[in-house]
Write a protein that holds these residues in place. Structure first.
Motif, PDB file in Angstrom:
ATOM      1  N   LYS A 128      -5.756   8.356   7.899  1.00  0.00           N
ATOM      2  CA  LYS A 128      -5.338   9.231   8.247  1.00  0.00           C
ATOM      3  C   LYS A 128      -3.592   8.627   8.694  1.00  0.00           C
ATOM      4  O   LYS A 128      -2.698   8.993   8.767  1.00  0.00           O
ATOM      5  CB  LYS A 128      -5.670   8.952  10.229  1.00  0.00           C
ATOM      6  CG  LYS A 128      -6.933  10.146   9.234  1.00  0.00           C
ATOM      7  CD  LYS A 128      -7.489  10.145  10.439  1.00  0.00           C
ATOM      8  CE  LYS A 128      -8.993  10.481  11.178  1.00  0.00           C
ATOM      9  NZ  LYS A 128      -9.463  11.010  11.963  1.00  0.00           N
ATOM     10  N   ILE A 129      -3.587   7.185   8.875  1.00  0.00           N
ATOM     11  CA  ILE A 129      -2.276   6.502   9.277  1.00  0.00           C
ATOM     12  C   ILE A 129      -1.066   6.499   8.119  1.00  0.00           C
ATOM     13  O   ILE A 129      -0.156   6.853   8.392  1.00  0.00           O
ATOM     14  CB  ILE A 129      -2.074   5.278   9.724  1.00  0.00           C
ATOM     15  CG1 ILE A 129      -3.022   4.786  11.027  1.00  0.00           C
ATOM     16  CG2 ILE A 129      -0.967   4.480   9.503  1.00  0.00           C
ATOM     17  CD1 ILE A 129      -3.026   3.555  11.525  1.00  0.00           C
ATOM     18  N   LEU A 130      -1.938   6.335   7.103  1.00  0.00           N
ATOM     19  CA  LEU A 130      -0.910   6.669   5.683  1.00  0.00           C
ATOM     20  C   LEU A 130      -0.006   8.152   5.584  1.00  0.00           C
ATOM     21  O   LEU A 130       0.820   7.796   4.920  1.00  0.00           O
ATOM     22  CB  LEU A 130      -1.712   6.025   4.360  1.00  0.00           C
ATOM     23  CG  LEU A 130      -2.231   4.926   4.532  1.00  0.00           C
ATOM     24  CD1 LEU A 130      -3.202   4.440   3.271  1.00  0.00           C
ATOM     25  CD2 LEU A 130      -0.936   4.165   4.426  1.00  0.00           C
ATOM     26  N   LEU A 147       7.726   6.652  -0.928  1.00  0.00           N
ATOM     27  CA  LEU A 147       6.822   7.478  -0.701  1.00  0.00           C
ATOM     28  C   LEU A 147       5.991   7.385  -1.964  1.00  0.00           C
ATOM     29  O   LEU A 147       4.440   7.607  -1.653  1.00  0.00           O
ATOM     30  CB  LEU A 147       7.609   9.102  -1.141  1.00  0.00           C
ATOM     31  CG  LEU A 147       6.501   9.833  -0.519  1.00  0.00           C
ATOM     32  CD1 LEU A 147       5.808  10.518   0.945  1.00  0.00           C
ATOM     33  CD2 LEU A 147       7.622  11.457  -1.097  1.00  0.00           C
ATOM     34  N   ALA A 148       6.129   7.068  -3.095  1.00  0.00           N
ATOM     35  CA  ALA A 148       5.375   6.909  -4.403  1.00  0.00           C
ATOM     36  C   ALA A 148       4.455   5.504  -3.867  1.00  0.00           C
ATOM     37  O   ALA A 148       3.483   5.806  -4.742  1.00  0.00           O
ATOM     38  CB  ALA A 148       6.355   6.837  -5.880  1.00  0.00           C
ATOM     39  N   ILE A 149       4.991   4.445  -3.082  1.00  0.00           N
ATOM     40  CA  ILE A 149       4.056   3.248  -3.236  1.00  0.00           C
ATOM     41  C   ILE A 149       3.109   3.758  -2.392  1.00  0.00           C
ATOM     42  O   ILE A 149       2.320   3.599  -1.857  1.00  0.00           O
ATOM     43  CB  ILE A 149       4.958   2.038  -2.256  1.00  0.00           C
ATOM     44  CG1 ILE A 149       6.201   1.888  -3.632  1.00  0.00           C
ATOM     45  CG2 ILE A 149       4.276   1.489  -2.107  1.00  0.00           C
ATOM     46  CD1 ILE A 149       6.619   0.560  -2.958  1.00  0.00           C
ATOM     47  N   ILE A 150       3.240   4.675  -1.475  1.00  0.00           N
ATOM     48  CA  ILE A 150       2.831   5.065  -0.636  1.00  0.00           C
ATOM     49  C   ILE A 150       1.559   5.817  -0.965  1.00  0.00           C
ATOM     50  O   ILE A 150       0.084   5.649  -0.625  1.00  0.00           O
ATOM     51  CB  ILE A 150       3.079   5.364   0.966  1.00  0.00           C
ATOM     52  CG1 ILE A 150       3.653   4.897   1.937  1.00  0.00           C
ATOM     53  CG2 ILE A 150       2.716   6.611   1.764  1.00  0.00           C
ATOM     54  CD1 ILE A 150       4.784   5.093   2.878  1.00  0.00           C
ATOM     55  N   SER A 151       1.574   6.798  -1.781  1.00  0.00           N
ATOM     56  CA  SER A 151       1.245   7.513  -2.263  1.00  0.00           C
ATOM     57  C   SER A 151      -0.476   6.707  -3.075  1.00  0.00           C
ATOM     58  O   SER A 151      -1.104   7.519  -2.837  1.00  0.00           O
ATOM     59  CB  SER A 151       2.250   8.937  -3.181  1.00  0.00           C
ATOM     60  OG  SER A 151       2.187   9.326  -2.710  1.00  0.00           O
ATOM     61  N   THR A 152       0.176   5.608  -3.684  1.00  0.00           N
ATOM     62  CA  THR A 152      -0.694   5.272  -4.912  1.00  0.00           C
ATOM     63  C   THR A 152      -1.188   3.819  -3.554  1.00  0.00           C
ATOM     64  O   THR A 152      -2.338   3.733  -3.882  1.00  0.00           O
ATOM     65  CB  THR A 152       0.041   4.067  -5.706  1.00  0.00           C
ATOM     66  OG1 THR A 152       1.258   4.505  -6.492  1.00  0.00           O
ATOM     67  CG2 THR A 152      -0.959   3.290  -6.721  1.00  0.00           C
ATOM     68  N   LEU A 153      -1.334   3.416  -2.967  1.00  0.00           N
ATOM     69  CA  LEU A 153      -1.511   2.889  -1.925  1.00  0.00           C
ATOM     70  C   LEU A 153      -2.533   3.841  -1.304  1.00  0.00           C
ATOM     71  O   LEU A 153      -4.080   3.420  -0.882  1.00  0.00           O
ATOM     72  CB  LEU A 153      -1.015   2.257  -0.569  1.00  0.00           C
ATOM     73  CG  LEU A 153      -1.488   1.564   0.052  1.00  0.00           C
ATOM     74  CD1 LEU A 153      -2.460   0.075  -0.258  1.00  0.00           C
ATOM     75  CD2 LEU A 153      -0.588   0.790   1.936  1.00  0.00           C
ATOM     76  N   GLU A 154      -2.597   4.829  -0.630  1.00  0.00           N
ATOM     77  CA  GLU A 154      -3.313   5.733  -0.042  1.00  0.00           C
ATOM     78  C   GLU A 154      -4.622   6.168  -1.269  1.00  0.00           C
ATOM     79  O   GLU A 154      -5.610   6.644  -1.306  1.00  0.00           O
ATOM     80  CB  GLU A 154      -2.494   7.024   0.538  1.00  0.00           C
ATOM     81  CG  GLU A 154      -3.296   8.300   0.917  1.00  0.00           C
ATOM     82  CD  GLU A 154      -2.588   9.871   1.140  1.00  0.00           C
ATOM     83  OE1 GLU A 154      -3.085  10.571   1.736  1.00  0.00           O
ATOM     84  OE2 GLU A 154      -1.939  10.030   0.223  1.00  0.00           O
ATOM     85  N   ASN A 155      -4.229   6.629  -2.520  1.00  0.00           N
ATOM     86  CA  ASN A 155      -5.167   6.278  -3.554  1.00  0.00           C
ATOM     87  C   ASN A 155      -6.158   5.077  -3.556  1.00  0.00           C
ATOM     88  O   ASN A 155      -7.567   5.082  -3.504  1.00  0.00           O
ATOM     89  CB  ASN A 155      -4.442   6.500  -5.020  1.00  0.00           C
ATOM     90  CG  ASN A 155      -3.945   7.959  -5.128  1.00  0.00           C
ATOM     91  OD1 ASN A 155      -4.417   9.202  -4.758  1.00  0.00           O
ATOM     92  ND2 ASN A 155      -3.159   8.863  -5.831  1.00  0.00           N
ATOM     93  N   ASP A 156      -5.897   4.133  -3.007  1.00  0.00           N
ATOM     94  CA  ASP A 156      -6.717   3.062  -3.533  1.00  0.00           C
ATOM     95  C   ASP A 156      -7.299   2.179  -1.905  1.00  0.00           C
ATOM     96  O   ASP A 156      -8.281   2.207  -2.557  1.00  0.00           O
ATOM     97  CB  ASP A 156      -5.636   1.867  -3.335  1.00  0.00           C
ATOM     98  CG  ASP A 156      -5.187   1.251  -4.811  1.00  0.00           C
ATOM     99  OD1 ASP A 156      -5.377   1.844  -5.796  1.00  0.00           O
ATOM    100  OD2 ASP A 156      -3.440   0.416  -4.464  1.00  0.00           O
ATOM    101  N   VAL A 157      -6.634   3.239  -0.803  1.00  0.00           N
ATOM    102  CA  VAL A 157      -8.038   2.957   0.177  1.00  0.00           C
ATOM    103  C   VAL A 157      -8.484   3.887   0.068  1.00  0.00           C
ATOM    104  O   VAL A 157      -9.641   4.234   0.388  1.00  0.00           O
ATOM    105  CB  VAL A 157      -6.537   3.046   1.938  1.00  0.00           C
ATOM    106  CG1 VAL A 157      -7.430   3.692   2.667  1.00  0.00           C
ATOM    107  CG2 VAL A 157      -5.597   2.272   1.564  1.00  0.00           C
ATOM    108  N   THR A 158      -8.319   5.573  -0.250  1.00  0.00           N
ATOM    109  CA  THR A 158      -9.058   6.214  -0.626  1.00  0.00           C
ATOM    110  C   THR A 158     -10.361   5.705  -1.291  1.00  0.00           C
ATOM    111  O   THR A 158     -11.713   6.258  -0.814  1.00  0.00           O
ATOM    112  CB  THR A 158      -8.798   7.547  -1.275  1.00  0.00           C
ATOM    113  OG1 THR A 158      -8.108   8.120  -0.291  1.00  0.00           O
ATOM    114  CG2 THR A 158      -9.768   8.944  -1.126  1.00  0.00           C
TER     115      THR A 158
END
Length: 351
Positions: A128-130, A147-158
């Protein structure tokens, strides 16, 4: 026609001295040759069993061994107990230790499950924070790389969150299966963890076993029920203090009991002692000693000193009645003691 006439031997209460058989006398234990003194005492025990027309089974011998030893000198008792400690092996104690270990293991599994659940919650919070940070950066064109890095990180966290959720579900299933096993074991346990004595199930089983022995060998046994004085409970008005008092009572019961006695928690702070080979008169004397022991044990609550007090119901073990009727009779003895008011114990016999 010749025949033999067998004399029917009368039962005795082994708390009293028998004169039917000449007993060897031992005044002290010779530690230079302890085995010979043990042999003399063992013969005395065996003679007592024969005098009472009881089979010298291991249980009967052990029971008489303990009871007859009470009439010996304190020095002799201590010396014999020191020898017995060298070979002490109590199966019930081993069972109790196993039960405690099992419950501790189950508590550890429960703790692991709790930590895993918290980890899953934290991972969900991180997702949720991401998402929130991604929304904040969406309005800033210069932050496209971030933003691209966060998207990648978000996918990994998911993905990690999905894996953790699956593992958490599996762990929950294992926990439920373990809970069922522990529940089944608890239905067969003999120990009350809260007060450190036997539980109600074990007590009822032992009463039933004793009834069978009495029916076979015609000796006397008694049951006493003990509870902390209700008046004392009302005067204290502190649940934690009352619980500590009840635990103190449990420790005192264990302290005053003999190895052959069964000390158990019947429920709701009411304890029981199964006194094998003990008639009503001896059970009354035991109750008097117990009441005196408890009354001499003061309890301190803050700056207040409280004198402990108990109420006891006494009844006999009669195989003509059910286990439930015997227990109810002992509980009725407690009520009778309250009614009499001038005594801390009372005898209740079924009609």
């Amino acid at each position: 026609m010749a025949g033999t006439l067998k004399r029917k031997k009368s039962r005795r209460n082994i708390d009293e001295t028998s004169s039917e058989v000449d007993m060897p006398v031992i005044s002290a234990l010779d530690m230079d040759n302890p085995s010979s003194d043990i042999e003399i005492y063992a013969k005395e025990v065996l003679n007592a069993l024969i005098a009472d027309n009881l089979p010298p089974t291991p249980n009967n011998f052990s029971l008489y061994f303990d009871r007859l030893l009470e009439d010996k000198s304190e020095n002799l008792r201590k010396q014999i107990h020191s020898i017995l400690e060298l070979e002490e092996n109590n199966d019930d104690e081993n069972t109790i230790a196993l039960e405690q270990s099992l419950k501790q293991g189950f508590s550890s599994i429960k703790g692991i499950l709790g930590v895993t659940a918290n980890l899953y919650k934290n991972m969900s919070l991180m997702t949720k924070i991401l998402e929130k940070r991604k929304e904040e950066l969406a309005d800033k064109p210069e932050a496209k790389e971030a933003l691209a890095i966060i998207s990648t990180l978000e996918n990994d966290v998911t993905k990690l969150n999905s894996i953790l959720k699956t593992q958490s579900t599996q762990m929950r299933s294992i926990y439920d299966d373990t809970a069922k096993i522990v529940k089944n074991v608890e239905n067969e346990t003999i120990f009350d963890n809260q007060f450190g004595v036997y539980n109600k199930r074990y007590l009822l089983t032992k009463i039933e076993q004793e009834m069978g022995l009495i029916k076979e060998f015609h000796h006397k046994s008694s049951l006493i029920m003990i509870e902390l004085s209700r008046e004392l409970k009302k005067s204290v008005k502190n649940d934690k203090a009352v619980l500590l008092m009840i635990r103190t009572i449990a420790r005192l019961l264990l302290k005053t009991s003999r190895r052959s006695d069964i000390v158990a928690h019947y429920g709701n702070g009411v304890f029981s002692m199964l006194l094998k080979h003990t008639d009503i008169e001896s059970a009354k004397k035991a109750s008097e000693r117990l009441c005196e022991l408890v009354s001499n044990s003061n309890f301190f609550l803050a700056d207040r000193e409280i004198q402990l007090k108990i109420s006891i119901g006494v009844t006999d073990i009669d195989p003509e009645f059910s286990v439930e009727e015997i227990v109810v009779s002992a509980l009725d003895g407690i009520e009778k003691a309250y009614e009499l008011k001038n005594t801390d114990y009372a005898v209740s016999l079924r009609k």
